[in-house]
Enzyme design. Structure first.
Site, PDB file in Angstrom:
ATOM      1  N   TYR A 108      -1.789  -0.095  10.092  1.00 38.79           N
ATOM      2  CA  TYR A 108      -1.750  -0.568   8.800  1.00 38.79           C
ATOM      3  C   TYR A 108      -0.703  -0.260   7.981  1.00 38.79           C
ATOM      4  O   TYR A 108      -0.502  -1.135   7.173  1.00 38.79           O
ATOM      5  CB  TYR A 108      -3.295   1.005   7.662  1.00 38.79           C
ATOM      6  CG  TYR A 108      -3.459   0.117   6.339  1.00 38.79           C
ATOM      7  CD1 TYR A 108      -4.013  -1.838   6.197  1.00 38.79           C
ATOM      8  CD2 TYR A 108      -3.242   0.312   5.247  1.00 38.79           C
ATOM      9  CE1 TYR A 108      -4.585  -1.923   5.125  1.00 38.79           C
ATOM     10  CE2 TYR A 108      -3.584   0.069   3.938  1.00 38.79           C
ATOM     11  CZ  TYR A 108      -3.234  -1.231   4.171  1.00 38.79           C
ATOM     12  OH  TYR A 108      -3.922  -1.931   2.493  1.00 38.79           O
ATOM     13  N   THR A 136       1.024  -1.428   0.011  1.00 39.00           N
ATOM     14  CA  THR A 136      -0.135  -0.435   0.271  1.00 39.00           C
ATOM     15  C   THR A 136       1.227   1.223   0.166  1.00 39.00           C
ATOM     16  O   THR A 136       1.879   1.258   0.268  1.00 39.00           O
ATOM     17  CB  THR A 136      -0.860  -0.298   1.285  1.00 39.00           C
ATOM     18  OG1 THR A 136      -1.241   1.299   1.430  1.00 39.00           O
ATOM     19  CG2 THR A 136      -0.304  -0.247   2.798  1.00 39.00           C
TER      20      THR A 136
END
Lengths: 311, 311
Positions: B147, B122
């Site tokens: 995250y 990501t």
């Protein structure tokens, strides 16, 4: 202040505790004695400023009870698997003892509103970067050992927890650290084997593996200096010495100190000692030097000093 | 080949499965239905090349049984917590669902001698880099969300496992991905709220948050292209679109598609939507472009196409 030293019965942790107590701080130590030893903290048993909990940091609930009970100001996190060779055949050791321990400590800090952290990271986060002086902000992070991977994961956690909770975090990437209370690694291993057999020494690789070795007294000096007045956010440094020592040179220094002559070295050959080992390694230390700190002993001097201390 | 798609009942995973089956591959899917849904894979129920296991990847022992039973050639790992906002108040979600899932899959690959991996990383690994086009090898990795931290830790694991076990690993750092089967995020949220109240829309932040949105069909196309003929070692790419779309522009596109006029926007103010959100973000995509791949739809086009598909 009251400092929590995680992994405080270990080689480096126990020296840091000595320095913290010396400066008049209170110390709470957590250790499992997996790598750390009772002997390393034996001398602190009757010190009223020292408190010890035998506990695995993988047990979040029990660790949190300590945070609830003790009023911790500063967490010094030195708990990890430090035996890279051992985890090479069992990466789960790093998942538990290096990554999970870090997550749990950060989570306890978050929940209990503790804001200051020191973290023991490692040169192993860089991976194999031969011919390059690795620096904090321009070298790719490509760990080749499970140990280096778990430590890089831990640094990533510290980045997010620090931002999300306004922590002040100091991260040092350690080189090989040596000195009294050393329990494994090449010096410890060579001394032990030469005591058993003073005639010959088997050396892993071709002996040209070259790394910076730093004395633990220098490292603790650096930790103490930069922990005071730590700022909000993550402050990251390579810490170490500018010079390197080859494995063969280590053997030479040990033989000289043990008064052994004509020891026959035999080499297993190849580059590294084992898969995941980084054979040649050099640090760029501009950042920490520019911030006013330098090691007292070179790599060769640190090796010689350690040999005198441990033989 | 037989592909294991972890997180295959999710938004992106289920589209990837469709593409793999389309190309004649066999697919084994593992999902927990925490974020993924039965509906996303309902159409595959009677496909003889598709097999489904409902299982948490946190359960290493059970996952390993699947590896022992199925003869997996390629692992596509898209299992993670994908709701950054949810984990902002509970980092343990990332520890379990993003990091531990990755460790367990890599460990099963190591033990069962599976060598090929695709990993969904990501843009969140970079952290907040306003005014900079983040690139794979020159941008500091400083995640600000749990995250992003867990995904960076997962990348670090992949680096070490790949080196230690001679894996061939492809890592894509995804931007915001949108398209059919989307279950959360700003488009999904705005459409839902405008259906409830077509008069007004509350927008988090000041509406100027600007990110690249990529259509899932483009992403799956890129995964399929680079997975074929994957080389030993880690191959890492930013994947995305060169353009960005502001949050206010998304609202405009949705209103236009839903034929809503004079919708009153009210802004909560401030920069990001929530703490840990990166408000302005742009990718350097030179590497993937130079390797012969480009997205078909710009960010605005991907948003418009998605709105048509989901309203």
């Amino acid at each position: 202040m009251k400092a929590l030293v995680a992994g405080g019965a270990g080689f480096i942790g126990s020296h840091l505790i000595d320095a913290l107590l010396e400066k008049g701080h209170q110390v709470v130590c957590i250790d499992t004695f997996v790598i750390g030893t009772r002997k390393n903290i034996e001398h602190l048993r009757d010190n009223p400023d020292f408190k010890f909990y035998e506990l695995s940091l993988c047990n979040l609930e029990e660790v949190n009870k300590i945070f609830e009970k003790e009023d911790i100001d500063f967490v010094f996190h030195l708990a990890a698997n430090s035996d890279i060779q051992a985890s090479a055949s069992n990466p789960s050791i790093e998942y538990a003892n290096t990554y999970t321990t870090t997550f749990n400590l950060l989570e306890c800090m978050r929940v209990n509103n503790v804001k200051k952290l020191f973290f023991a990271s490692t040169s192993a986060v860089y991976g194999e970067k031969e011919g390059e002086q690795v620096s904090e902000y321009s070298t790719q992070l490509e760990p080749i050992s499970y140990y280096g991977a778990a430590k890089l994961g831990a640094e990533a956690l510290i980045s997010a927890f620090t931002y999300m909770n306004s922590f002040s975090s100091l991260v040092f990437r350690f080189p090989n650290v040596i000195g009294p209370r050393l329990t494994h690694g090449v010096i410890f291993d060579f001394v032990k084997r030469l005591k058993q057999n003073p005639e010959g020494l088997t050396i892993l690789g071709d002996g040209s593996q070259s790394k910076p070795y730093m004395h633990v007294y220098d490292l603790v000096d650096g930790i103490m200096k930069f922990s005071i007045g730590i700022k909000e956010g993550v402050t990251l440094y390579n810490i170490g010495v500018e010079t390197q020592t080859t494995v063969t040179k280590i053997a030479d220094i040990i033989c000289e100190n043990m008064n052994l002559k004509n020891v026959k070295y035999s080499y297993t050959g190849g580059r590294g000692g084992w898969k995941g080992d980084v054979p040649v390694f050099a640090y760029n230390l501009d950042k920490i030097h520019e911030n006013g700190w330098k090691a007292r002993w070179t790599s060769d001097e640190a090796v010689a000093k350690t040999v005198e201390e441990v033989i």
